[in-house]
Every structure is written in C-alpha cells, then in structure tokens.
Scaffold this motif. Structure first.
Motif, PDB file in Angstrom:
ATOM      1  N   SER A  12      11.797  -5.557   3.360  1.00  0.00           N
ATOM      2  CA  SER A  12      11.260  -6.781   2.752  1.00  0.00           C
ATOM      3  C   SER A  12       9.735  -6.774   2.690  1.00  0.00           C
ATOM      4  CB  SER A  12      11.722  -8.013   3.541  1.00  0.00           C
ATOM      5  OG  SER A  12      11.271  -7.941   4.879  1.00  0.00           O
ATOM      6  N   GLU A  13       9.093  -5.925   3.490  1.00  0.00           N
ATOM      7  CA  GLU A  13       7.629  -5.869   3.527  1.00  0.00           C
ATOM      8  C   GLU A  13       7.067  -4.917   2.478  1.00  0.00           C
ATOM      9  OE1 GLU A  13       5.960  -5.726   7.618  1.00  0.00           O
ATOM     10  OE2 GLU A  13       8.061  -5.780   8.238  1.00  0.00           O
ATOM     11  N   GLU A  21       7.859  -4.236  -9.779  1.00  0.00           N
ATOM     12  CA  GLU A  21       6.736  -5.135  -9.984  1.00  0.00           C
ATOM     13  C   GLU A  21       5.849  -5.212  -8.746  1.00  0.00           C
ATOM     14  OE1 GLU A  21       8.329  -8.893 -11.125  1.00  0.00           O
ATOM     15  OE2 GLU A  21       9.564  -8.063 -12.751  1.00  0.00           O
ATOM     16  N   LYS A  22       6.262  -4.556  -7.674  1.00  0.00           N
ATOM     17  CA  LYS A  22       5.525  -4.662  -6.415  1.00  0.00           C
ATOM     18  C   LYS A  22       4.912  -3.312  -6.042  1.00  0.00           C
ATOM     19  CE  LYS A  22       8.150  -8.578  -4.669  1.00  0.00           C
ATOM     20  NZ  LYS A  22       8.907  -9.167  -3.553  1.00  0.00           N
ATOM     21  N   THR A  23       3.984  -2.881  -6.907  1.00  0.00           N
ATOM     22  CA  THR A  23       3.351  -1.579  -6.677  1.00  0.00           C
ATOM     23  C   THR A  23       1.830  -1.681  -6.664  1.00  0.00           C
ATOM     24  OG1 THR A  23       3.489  -1.136  -9.059  1.00  0.00           O
ATOM     25  CG2 THR A  23       5.267  -0.278  -7.682  1.00  0.00           C
ATOM     26  N   SER A  24       1.314  -2.870  -6.426  1.00  0.00           N
ATOM     27  CA  SER A  24      -0.140  -3.023  -6.307  1.00  0.00           C
ATOM     28  C   SER A  24      -0.583  -2.507  -4.948  1.00  0.00           C
ATOM     29  CB  SER A  24      -0.534  -4.492  -6.453  1.00  0.00           C
ATOM     30  OG  SER A  24      -0.008  -5.254  -5.368  1.00  0.00           O
ATOM     31  N   GLU A  25      -1.875  -2.323  -4.791  1.00  0.00           N
ATOM     32  CA  GLU A  25      -2.416  -1.849  -3.511  1.00  0.00           C
ATOM     33  C   GLU A  25      -2.011  -2.778  -2.373  1.00  0.00           C
ATOM     34  OE1 GLU A  25      -6.520   0.390  -4.994  1.00  0.00           O
ATOM     35  OE2 GLU A  25      -6.620  -1.564  -4.015  1.00  0.00           O
ATOM     36  N   GLU A  26      -2.049  -4.072  -2.625  1.00  0.00           N
ATOM     37  CA  GLU A  26      -1.716  -5.035  -1.575  1.00  0.00           C
ATOM     38  C   GLU A  26      -0.243  -4.973  -1.209  1.00  0.00           C
ATOM     39  OE1 GLU A  26      -2.685  -9.694  -0.458  1.00  0.00           O
ATOM     40  OE2 GLU A  26      -3.118  -8.917  -2.463  1.00  0.00           O
ATOM     41  N   GLU A  27       0.617  -4.877  -2.228  1.00  0.00           N
ATOM     42  CA  GLU A  27       2.057  -4.875  -1.964  1.00  0.00           C
ATOM     43  C   GLU A  27       2.538  -3.546  -1.401  1.00  0.00           C
ATOM     44  OE1 GLU A  27       3.544  -8.129  -5.294  1.00  0.00           O
ATOM     45  OE2 GLU A  27       2.771  -6.172  -5.902  1.00  0.00           O
ATOM     46  N   LEU A  28       1.780  -2.484  -1.647  1.00  0.00           N
ATOM     47  CA  LEU A  28       2.071  -1.202  -1.006  1.00  0.00           C
ATOM     48  C   LEU A  28       1.420  -1.103   0.369  1.00  0.00           C
ATOM     49  CD1 LEU A  28       1.577   1.227  -4.051  1.00  0.00           C
ATOM     50  CD2 LEU A  28       3.745   0.548  -2.994  1.00  0.00           C
ATOM     51  N   GLN A  29       0.671  -2.149   0.754  1.00  0.00           N
ATOM     52  CA  GLN A  29      -0.051  -2.238   2.030  1.00  0.00           C
ATOM     53  C   GLN A  29      -1.064  -1.102   2.168  1.00  0.00           C
ATOM     54  OE1 GLN A  29       1.884  -3.570   5.479  1.00  0.00           O
ATOM     55  NE2 GLN A  29       3.471  -4.703   4.394  1.00  0.00           N
ATOM     56  N   LEU A  30      -1.713  -0.791   1.056  1.00  0.00           N
ATOM     57  CA  LEU A  30      -2.737   0.257   1.030  1.00  0.00           C
ATOM     58  C   LEU A  30      -4.111  -0.304   0.642  1.00  0.00           C
ATOM     59  CD1 LEU A  30      -0.744   3.108  -0.744  1.00  0.00           C
ATOM     60  CD2 LEU A  30      -1.368   3.008   1.669  1.00  0.00           C
ATOM     61  N   LYS A  31      -4.237  -1.627   0.623  1.00  0.00           N
ATOM     62  CA  LYS A  31      -5.491  -2.221   0.179  1.00  0.00           C
ATOM     63  C   LYS A  31      -6.647  -1.871   1.116  1.00  0.00           C
ATOM     64  CE  LYS A  31      -7.459  -6.518  -1.583  1.00  0.00           C
ATOM     65  NZ  LYS A  31      -7.215  -7.962  -1.866  1.00  0.00           N
TER      66      LYS A  31
END
Length: 507
Positions: free
Chosen positions: A360-361, A409-419
C-alpha cells in the motif's frame, strides 16, 4: 459492519482461489522413487507418528534420511504429528510405517489439501486481515483491497497448494510477529517470531530486522531504565519459547547436534537446482562450486550477505520505526536470498511477505517485485505442471493490484519514495529528473522479458547441448532484477526522512 462484511468476502475469494489451485496435480505425483514434496510432508507424518521422538532426526532402518528425512525444526515435526493423528482416525493406511510410501489417492489428496487450507485459515489469513485493518490513514475500501491483493499473491498460493508445502504457517507466525512488535506488543511479537523460526529455519532471513528493531526500542527507552527491563523480558521470552520447542531434543547432546546438522546441511553446497540468486547466476560463467573449497564458499557468502544488509540494520537500530522495520525486512531477506549459503528457489517467498506488507506504500514497485518473484520460480512451477494455475493467478493478482492501487499512475518520485534521494542528487546534477521514467521503462522491459521467456520455455525445446537453457535464463534475468530491487529498497531506507507523517503506518 461493512468493513467486516467486505473482509469476509475477500477471505472467501482467497480461499476459493487456493482451493481451485489445489485441484491441480502436486509435486511428484506418480513419479517414484521420491514422489516429490507432497510425499515429503506425508512421510513426516508417518515418521513422527510411528517412531519415538529421539529417532525422528536419526538415520535408521525405519527412518532412511535419504528418503525425505526431517530437515525442519521441531515445530514442523509437531505439526506433522498432529496431522498424523487426524490421518490415523480417517485412514491408518495413510501413515502406515514403510507400506505407506508413495501413497496416492483422491481421499488422501483431499485430506492433505485440507490441512494446508486449515493452517491458512488459522494462522496466515487472520494475520493478513488484522494487518490490513490496522493500517492507518486508509479508507475501509483501500484496506479491503490491500488484503485482497496480499491474499491473491500467486507465489505463495502456487507453492503451498500446487507444489505442496506449509509456508503459510511460518510466514503467518512471522506476520503475527510483525504485528506484535509494530503495535508495541513486543513480547507477543517476539514469541510469534520465535514460533516462525522453530517452524522453518529459513525465517532467520527475518531475524536481524526483528533483533535490530527491538534493540533500537530498548536503546530509545534507555538501557539504564525501561529499556533494560524490556531487554530482559525479551531475552526471557526468546529463551523460554526455544526451550519449550526444543525440550525433547535437549535430553542428550547428540540429539541436539543431530537436529542442528539436519537443519543446516552445509554438505548440500552453495545452492540447489536453479535459484535466482547471485551464486547460481554467476556459476554460468564461473563454477564457484568447483573452484573454491566449501569453507571458503561459506565465508564469502557470509561476508557478502552481512555487508549487503548492514547499512539498513544500523539505521534501524539508530532510528527504530514500524516503517523502517518493514523495509528492512525486505532488504535483509533479499540479501540472504541473493548472497547466503544453501538457498532454495522457494526462499523468495521470505522476501515476498515483507514486500506484501509495503504494497500500500509503494504499490508500483511492490507489484512489480511480486510478479518477478513468481516468475523466478517458473522452472519449478513448470516441472509441477502448474502453467495454467500460474497464468490465471498472476493475471488475477495483477488486475487486483492495478485496479485497487492504480499502480501505473503512482510512479512519481514521491510515490516511489525516491524524492529525498532525487533532491540529494540534484544538488550536484540539476538535470536528474528522469528517474521515474527510467523505472517505468525498466518495468515495461521486465514484463515483456518475463512473458517472452515464459512463452519460450513452454513452446520451444532447448538445444541438446544446453538442456537447462531456459531455466538458466529465467534465473539469471530474475537475479538481475532482484539486484536492482535490493539497490532500490536500500535507497528508500537510507534516504527516508523523518517527516513521514503522511506515510501509512501501523499503530
């Protein structure tokens, strides 16, 4: 009320899929003289029921260790004994000493399948449901969807119900342990995890994160006060649980040593069959098994395993948190799978469980990993005639994840936890904004590769000179992907900031 109605529906769906897979054949059906893992589980019931405890792990005329000798800890043996008592009531022929070897019938198959399903219902499934219910900052529907995706994970279903094993028992106990220590029920969590280790020794893959997380808690409370008291309580819990499980085998020194020899058979070598880890993949180019003495192989595998998991463990001790604990479970288990000594292909399930816990994360990366983990066992699944169940369960799981979490749709830096990592890199390389796109392309290439290799393995005959060509390719490709995931999960851990108040976590 609605939540529990939906959860009940999810559980029924999970059980239906499991039972449907179990209707297929099983490992070694009609293939003497060893018959496969199904026969191993039945044989352990035969041995534990007919022989005294002191003979369970020793070679004898009644217990030929070369014929599926017991090689799991005492709790597995006790479980086999419990199943044997039930089998005795239904049909004594199922566990008759010597004469029951290779026993095959529809009634017995139904009985054995039922034992796995009951174990799931009693241990694994309740843990999954409770874990998902305890996730914070999630709607009821998201919690239910998360439970559905975890229960539909194809790897565990195919191995336990198709190949035939009881991995859900040890993984279920481990999950109860995760729940316990994450919810501050540290003693109950420690007890549950000790049960997991005493059921299958491979649960040692998860032991360091448990140790580091609990040690970090003790240090945080202060070793001169409450932390010291907690440490003593934890130590007593671990010692007491091991004593209870091993008590019958502590009567004689030889008994204890023999069980340990059976649990850690270093004579089997660096790896078995085609496993998607570094040593098996490397053997394509360099025959380490033949070049280096066994004790050197053990030292090298230990060093690589220890060094690869060390950074995450140190951070978990210094900054203990439920989120860090879950991610460290992933990296430690993956390090053990990739680098440790005597690894089986099915051991990837020990990595898949903690990945399910972070589904879920980071739904995109977790779904991708879980698909790769199932693909990595393709040679074994094809050997057991599980192609159709594999295709159906993988598609069901993928669709459930895609619709529940909108993973693409959840492949942004934030959603990949790579920000945090990307921001750090952009201090020195301002144009570093392409990481999400690279990961998306890698995932697409990965899926295409898995589909093509599966089709090749099913439809083409390998060259006579290289009969294991497709199996080796599956393992090699999977290993490369696992190395990528090891780097990724370690990056998430090391660059995780403390401002994670928006992260989903367990109370």
């Amino acid at each position: 009320m609605e939540k529990w109605y939906l959860m009940t529906t999810v559980v029924l769906i999970g059980l239906t899929v499991r039972w449907a897979v179990s209707l297929n054949s099983y490992s070694g059906a009609g293939k003497p003289p060893m018959f496969g893992d199904y026969e191993a589980q039945r044989h352990w019931q035969e041995i534990t029921f007919n022989l005294p405890i002191k003979q369970w792990y020793f070679n004898s005329s009644d217990n030929n260790l070369l014929y599926w000798g017991l090689d799991y800890p005492p709790l597995t043996a006790y479980h086999s004994l419990l199943c044997a008592y039930v089998a005795k009531i239904i049909n004594p022929d199922w566990i008759a000493l010597h004469t029951s070897r290779g026993y095959e019938s529809q009634a017995h198959k139904l009985f054995m399948r039922a034992t796995v399903l009951i174990a799931d219902l009693l241990i694994y499934i309740p843990a999954v449901v409770l874990y998902c219910c305890c996730l914070k900052e999630m709607s009821t529907k998201k919690k239910v969807a998360n439970a559905l995706c975890i229960l539909l994970y194809p790897g565990l279903i195919l191995i336990d119900y198709g190949h035939f094993q009881y991995n859900s028992v040890s993984l279920g106990f481990a999950l109860w342990g995760v729940l316990g220590v994450s919810c501050h029920w540290d003693l109950l969590g420690s007890l549950a995890f000790c049960l997991a280790i005493n059921y299958k020794q491979m649960e040692l893959y998860h032991s360091l994160p448990f140790f580091c997380f609990l040690l970090g808690k003790c240090l945080k409370k202060g070793l001169r006060g409450k932390g010291f008291v907690l440490l003593i309580k934890l130590a007593c819990t671990v010692v007491a649980s091991f004593l209870l499980c091993w008590l019958p085998f502590f009567t004689e020194k030889d008994q204890t040593l023999q069980v340990l020899r059976r649990l850690f058979p270093v004579d089997r070598g660096l790896f078995e069959d085609k496993v998607a880890n570094v040593w098996c993949s490397l053997s394509v180019f360099l025959k380490i098994k033949d070049i280096l003495p066994r004790h050197i192989q053990i030292i090298i595998s230990f060093c690589f395993t220890f060094l690869s998991l060390l950074p995450a463990c140190i951070k978990l001790i210094l900054q203990p948190s439920p989120k860090g604990f879950r991610f460290t479970l992933v990296t430690c288990a993956l390090s053990f799978f990739l680098f440790s000594f005597q690894v089986h292909e099915k051991s990837i399930l020990l990595v898949s469980l903690p990945v399910c816990l972070v589904l879920s994360e980071i739904p995109f990366m977790s779904t991708w990993f879980l698909l790769v983990s199932t693909f990595s066992m393709l040679p074994l699944l094809l050997k057991d005639d599980l192609l159709m169940p594999t295709v159906v369960t993988v598609m069901a799981f993928f669709i459930a994840c895609a619709t529940s979490f909108s993973i693409f749709e959840k492949t942004s830096e934030e959603e990949l936890q790579l920000k945090s990592f990307s921001i750090s890199v952009r201090k020195y390389l301002p144009c570093f904004t392409f990481l999400p796109r690279v990961i998306q392309h890698l995932c697409l290439m990965s899926i295409i590769t898995m589909v093509l290799l599966t089709l090749m393995a099913v439809t083409l005959d390998p060259p006579q000179k290289f009969p294991d060509l497709f199996s080796v390719l599956v393992c090699f490709v999977s290993c490369l992907k696992f190395l990528f995931f090891l780097v990724y999960f370690n990056t998430v851990i090391m660059w995780d900031s403390k401002s994670g108040r928006h992260q989903k976590k367990i109370e």
